[in-house]
Design a protein around this motif. Structure first.
Motif, mmCIF file in Angstrom:
data_model
loop_
_atom_site.group_PDB
_atom_site.id
_atom_site.type_symbol
_atom_site.label_atom_id
_atom_site.label_comp_id
_atom_site.label_asym_id
_atom_site.label_seq_id
_atom_site.Cartn_x
_atom_site.Cartn_y
_atom_site.Cartn_z
ATOM 1 N N LEU A 70 46.028 20.394 40.751
ATOM 2 C CA LEU A 70 45.398 19.082 40.793
ATOM 3 C C LEU A 70 44.877 18.725 39.406
ATOM 4 N N VAL A 71 45.056 17.464 39.017
ATOM 5 C CA VAL A 71 44.464 16.932 37.800
ATOM 6 C C VAL A 71 43.382 15.943 38.234
ATOM 7 N N ASP A 98 47.617 20.038 23.995
ATOM 8 C CA ASP A 98 48.739 19.212 24.457
ATOM 9 C C ASP A 98 49.445 19.775 25.683
ATOM 10 N N VAL A 99 49.352 21.093 25.885
ATOM 11 C CA VAL A 99 50.115 21.737 26.960
ATOM 12 C C VAL A 99 49.177 22.504 27.888
ATOM 13 N N GLU A 109 57.743 32.907 36.812
ATOM 14 C CA GLU A 109 57.848 31.984 35.692
ATOM 15 C C GLU A 109 56.463 31.673 35.113
ATOM 16 N N VAL A 110 56.500 31.152 33.889
ATOM 17 C CA VAL A 110 55.340 30.521 33.287
ATOM 18 C C VAL A 110 55.756 29.090 32.967
ATOM 19 N N LEU A 111 54.960 28.130 33.437
ATOM 20 C CA LEU A 111 55.322 26.723 33.317
ATOM 21 C C LEU A 111 54.337 26.005 32.414
ATOM 22 N N GLY A 112 54.864 25.098 31.581
ATOM 23 C CA GLY A 112 54.029 24.312 30.696
ATOM 24 C C GLY A 112 54.157 22.833 31.005
ATOM 25 N N TYR A 113 53.012 22.114 31.045
ATOM 26 C CA TYR A 113 53.009 20.691 31.390
ATOM 27 C C TYR A 113 52.246 19.894 30.333
ATOM 28 N N SER A 114 52.733 18.691 30.066
ATOM 29 C CA SER A 114 52.026 17.793 29.169
ATOM 30 C C SER A 114 50.684 17.424 29.792
ATOM 31 N N THR A 116 49.042 14.820 29.107
ATOM 32 C CA THR A 116 48.903 13.356 29.168
ATOM 33 C C THR A 116 49.857 12.730 30.178
ATOM 34 N N THR A 117 51.095 13.257 30.284
ATOM 35 C CA THR A 117 52.061 12.701 31.253
ATOM 36 C C THR A 117 52.206 13.576 32.485
ATOM 37 N N PHE A 118 51.773 14.848 32.386
ATOM 38 C CA PHE A 118 51.836 15.848 33.468
ATOM 39 C C PHE A 118 53.272 16.185 33.862
ATOM 40 N N THR A 119 54.188 15.914 32.947
ATOM 41 C CA THR A 119 55.576 16.319 33.155
ATOM 42 C C THR A 119 55.784 17.713 32.587
ATOM 43 N N GLN A 120 56.779 18.416 33.112
ATOM 44 C CA GLN A 120 57.049 19.783 32.671
ATOM 45 C C GLN A 120 57.724 19.763 31.302
ATOM 46 N N VAL A 121 57.179 20.542 30.362
ATOM 47 C CA VAL A 121 57.752 20.610 29.012
ATOM 48 C C VAL A 121 58.246 22.018 28.682
ATOM 49 N N HIS A 122 57.866 23.013 29.468
ATOM 50 C CA HIS A 122 58.347 24.382 29.279
ATOM 51 C C HIS A 122 58.538 25.037 30.650
ATOM 52 N N ARG A 123 59.600 25.837 30.724
ATOM 53 C CA ARG A 123 59.845 26.639 31.930
ATOM 54 C C ARG A 123 60.419 27.972 31.460
ATOM 55 N N ILE A 124 59.586 28.989 31.440
ATOM 56 C CA ILE A 124 59.958 30.273 30.848
ATOM 57 C C ILE A 124 60.031 31.331 31.944
ATOM 58 N N SER A 125 61.195 31.956 32.069
ATOM 59 C CA SER A 125 61.404 32.961 33.111
ATOM 60 C C SER A 125 60.977 34.330 32.624
#
Length: 455
Positions: A70-71, A98-99, A109-114, A116-125
């Motif tokens: 939740l944001v 920023d992330v 996985e480890v997931l990274g999200y913006s 400001t936009t809350f979109t996914q910018v990293h997806r690391i397995s």
């Protein structure tokens, strides 16, 4: 002080709830009007609470219960929901803010999200079965620890290439990773839920990054560990002991013990490093204790009556004037508690009184007063402060007096006879406290000698 309460069951409740409670809360001698707002959240579990004050946001990871983050706004309002985060565990922000990084144990996985936009910018397995529990961002390098009760080597990730490398040395089970910029490439790893908890160190800048055990803490069932913003110490929250102990770095040496209550499960520092908050699951006591840095006695407490603080469910704003607390058994609630706009400074250093009590009959006890007691009164209000012993040699000492003006009375239990005494002076009048007692001034940290004379 009382927090908010509900008479109806909260099980199954997913609609927004907003309550405001106002209470007068004592702050070590001061009085501040504190307010509490309670907001219902659309999740049934949680793993972590992370405050992003520069962007005015709060992140709450929901664990495997809801697989989401939740944001929230700083008022608890829902800004966005990040979905598809399998097992949504512990979180961290990149140094530039920023992330938002989230460990996703159920998908390895480890997931990274913006932020400001809350979109996914990293997806690391990670490796299959690594079950990531926590992640810290050192600025282009991640340290990821495994969960699910498995002993495994923490992973080091180059964010630019998404290359994953296993560390060497000790393996860690359910490690919570912790970093602060002043440590350079150093990371602490503490084992969640273990008894005793174990603390490791990892230098990611070494040619061969190795995990080394540095301490087996005295606590059991570790739930939270947080670093002071200066990076020179950490505070832990574990089921026992029933305090929040602080440890100096390097070396993990015990220092301050912040006096809280059973059972410690959360901890937080203000960003300016002046205020610490310790949280407990305390059905019969105050759940939140707030301290000035280095002072083991809280200046403010709060009772989340009936709600129940959750693990790692505590955060402070930048100067420690607002507490964010996460509660709930079946659903989660965010409590926003304003402790007042002005926090008190350190409590005044107490003073003391000492001296000898004499009388006119030198043939009796060498002119010294008999064994008895000293009653102390506030000279302005006439309020009784307390009673201290006077010893058989006529001496006495009154300790731990706040700065103020006091009147003193000696009595020895022979009937109802009270004797007034005062420094170097007495009147040849019947002994009446209100008429005869001479006020004695005690300054902050002052030791005042008062020799009394009985008539």
């Amino acid at each position: 002080m009382q927090g908010a309460t509900m008479s109806t069951s909260r099980k199954g409740l997913l609609v927004a709830l907003f309550l405001v409670v106002t209470a007068t809360v004592p702050l070590r001698g001061d009085v501040v009007l504190a307010t509490e707002s309670v907001v219902g959240l659309p999740i049934t579990g949680s793993m972590d609470l992370l405050l992003d004050e520069p962007l005015g946001q709060i992140y709450v990871s929901s664990g495997s219960e809801n697989n989401s983050v939740l944001v929230l706004g700083l008022d608890g309002s829902l800004i966005d929901t990040i979905t598809g985060v399998a097992g949504a565990a512990l979180m961290d922000l990149s140094p530039d803010g920023d992330v938002l990084w989230v460990a996703a144990p159920d998908s390895d996985e480890v997931l990274g999200y913006s932020t400001t936009t809350f979109t996914q910018v990293h997806r690391i397995s990670m490796d299959p079965g690594h079950c990531p529990l926590s992640v810290v961002d050192l600025g282009g390098t991640l340290v990821v620890t495994g969960g699910c009760g498995k002993h495994d080597h923490p992973r080091i990730v180059d964010v630019a290439t998404e290359t994953v490398t296993a560390s060497t040395g000790a393996t860690v089970s359910n490690g919570m990773a912790l970093h602060h910029g002043s440590w350079g490439d150093g990371v602490l790893l503490a084992t969640m839920g273990s008894s005793p908890f174990i603390v490791y160190e990892l230098d990611t800048g070494a040619v061969t990054p190795e995990v080394v055990e540095i301490s087996r803490g005295p606590g059991s069932n570790l739930r939270n560990i947080v670093a002071h913003p200066d990076g020179d110490r950490v505070v832990t929250a574990s089921g026992s002991p029933y305090v929040h102990p602080e440890y100096d770095l390097p070396g993990f040496t015990p220092s301050t013990e912040y006096q809280t209550t059973a059972y410690p499960i959360a901890a937080a520092w203000s960003a300016d490093g002046t205020v610490f908050a310790g949280g407990s699951w305390a059905p019969a006591d105050d759940d939140i204790h707030v301290f000035k840095d280095g002072d083991p006695v809280s200046f403010w407490t709060w009772n989340l009556t009936g709600w129940g603080l959750v693990d790692r469910g505590l955060a402070l704003n930048s100067d420690g004037t607002v507490v964010f607390a996460l509660t709930g058994e079946y659903n989660r609630f965010l409590h926003i508690i304003d402790v007042g706009t002005t926090l008190p400074g350190p409590p005044p250093e107490p003073g003391n009184l000492y001296g000898t009590i004499g009388h006119d009959f030198v043939e009796y006890n060498g002119g010294r007063a008999p064994e008895g007691h000293i009653d102390v009164y506030d000279a302005a209000t006439n309020d009784y402060i307390g009673t201290w012993d006077a010893w058989a040699d006529g001496t006495y000492q009154v300790d731990d007096l706040d700065p103020g003006v006091y009147e003193l009375v000696f009595w020895n239990g022979q009937g109802d006879v009270l004797y007034d005494f005062f420094p170097e002076l007495y009147r040849e009048q019947p002994v009446l406290r209100d008429d005869l007692a001479t006020p004695v001034v005690v300054g902050e940290g002052e030791s005042v000698g008062v020799n009394g004379h009985l008539r």
